[in-house]
Design a protein around this motif. Structure first.
Motif, short mmCIF file in Angstrom:
data_model
loop_
_atom_site.label_atom_id
_atom_site.label_comp_id
_atom_site.label_asym_id
_atom_site.label_seq_id
_atom_site.Cartn_x
_atom_site.Cartn_y
_atom_site.Cartn_z
N LEU A 119 -5.55 2.15 13.71
CA LEU A 119 -5.26 1.45 12.45
C LEU A 119 -6.56 1.03 11.77
N THR A 129 -8.10 4.12 10.20
CA THR A 129 -7.41 4.52 8.97
C THR A 129 -7.85 3.66 7.80
N GLN A 140 -1.55 4.48 7.66
CA GLN A 140 -1.56 5.53 8.68
C GLN A 140 -0.40 6.51 8.47
#
Length: 324
Positions: free
Chosen positions: A161, A164, A221
């Protein structure tokens, strides 16, 4: 964006200039390199102000960096740093706790006003990104933020995460939006800060700020996964939910907070990609482009293209060929 490279300085002065003007003056660190290796030194970096934070990307020959107590006293920063290793790996030491290595693609976090030493692993030198977020810009105020000695970002669920959101922040800057007050950039910076603080145990993942950061990062994501698999006509919520490790219901809840639903997002991205392909290769068959973008049939592609843009794909291609 500000860019600088040692090519702008005479070879015999490059490391000295880098050490005194760039390392110490701009970054508040001490750089050291054996004198016999300085003639071959090379370094370059870019600096952007994004959403109230500073994003640096740096490439350089191998040398040693120290952020000492005197460096901190001379140039205090009071900021959280998120490091992304892009090169062959790096070593951190000289701080509370044990030394550690960070691998290519890995992340580390720290408060900038704590001492450390770092050097690249191997002969490849430095290649990394550093996001510096002033503590005053982080809503989740907590005195423990100033006690964050450098440490790798080890949570296997949070690291993707963070990656991203880092990629999204770079895209936001590359899109030409360099306003430090940009709401998109500011939101991404806040998300990155809160993800880092979740991993360090300062922000609760179940709290309001933690949940908001996780939701934004997972939505980002999901969008990247969609973009990566657009050519698959069977792309479905179950597939993306499985990749994310969440339920289909959770996936649809993520898109409830966005402007478009899951299916609308897929259609929009496929249409955008088809327009790019038409512009790049106007001689390509429309049917090939539709299939390459994951449309289940040519008829479906024509219908949704015309509904979105008020023109048929073939007519759009004719405009491209005519230079319009």
């Amino acid at each position: 964006m500000y860019r600088w490279c040692t090519d702008e300085v005479e070879p015999h002065d490059r490391f000295d200039y880098w050490r005194e003007v760039r390392a110490k003056g701009l970054f508040g660190v001490t750089a050291e390199l054996e004198r016999e290796r300085r003639a071959d030194f090379f370094g370059e970096f870019s600096l952007r102000q994004l959403g109230g934070a500073s994003l640096v990307e740096l490439k350089a020959s191998a040398y040693t960096v120290e952020r000492s107590a005197s460096d901190i006293a001379s140039a205090p920063g009071d900021a959280i740093c998120v490091y992304q290793q892009l090169g062959s790996g790096g070593w951190f030491g000289g701080m509370r706790g044990s030394d550690f290595a960070i691998a290519n693609g890995g992340f580390a976090t720290s408060h900038i006003d704590l001492p450390y030493r770092t050097a690249p692993l191997g002969a490849g030198g430095f290649h990394l990104r550093i996001l510096k977020i002033p503590v005053s810009n982080i809503p989740a105020q907590d005195k423990r933020m100033r006690e964050l000695a450098p440490r790798t970002f080890d949570d296997p669920t949070l690291a993707p995460l963070l990656g991203t959101c880092f990629a999204d922040l770079a895209v936001a800057g590359n899109d030409g939006c360099f306003d430090a007050a940009s709401p998109v950039q500011a939101s991404l910076v806040q998300v990155l800060a809160h993800l880092a603080l979740i991993e360090r145990g300062i922000v609760r993942p179940g709290g309001r700020r933690g949940q908001a950061a996780l939701r934004t990062a997972r939505l980002s994501q999901a969008r990247r996964l969609i973009a990566r698999h657009l050519q698959d006509p069977n792309l479905a919520p179950t597939m993306v939910a499985d990749w994310l490790g969440i339920s289909v219901r959770h996936l649809h809840m993520l898109f409830e907070t966005a402007e478009k639903s899951f299916s609308q997002t897929i259609t929009e991205e496929r249409l955008k990609q088809s327009r790019r392909l038409i512009r790049e290769a106007p001689e390509r068959l429309i049917a090939d482009i539709a299939a390459a973008c994951g449309f289940e049939s040519l008829a479906t592609y024509y219908r949704v293209f015309n509904a979105a843009y008020g023109i048929a794909p073939g007519d759009f291609r004719a405009q491209v060929r005519a230079g319009h």
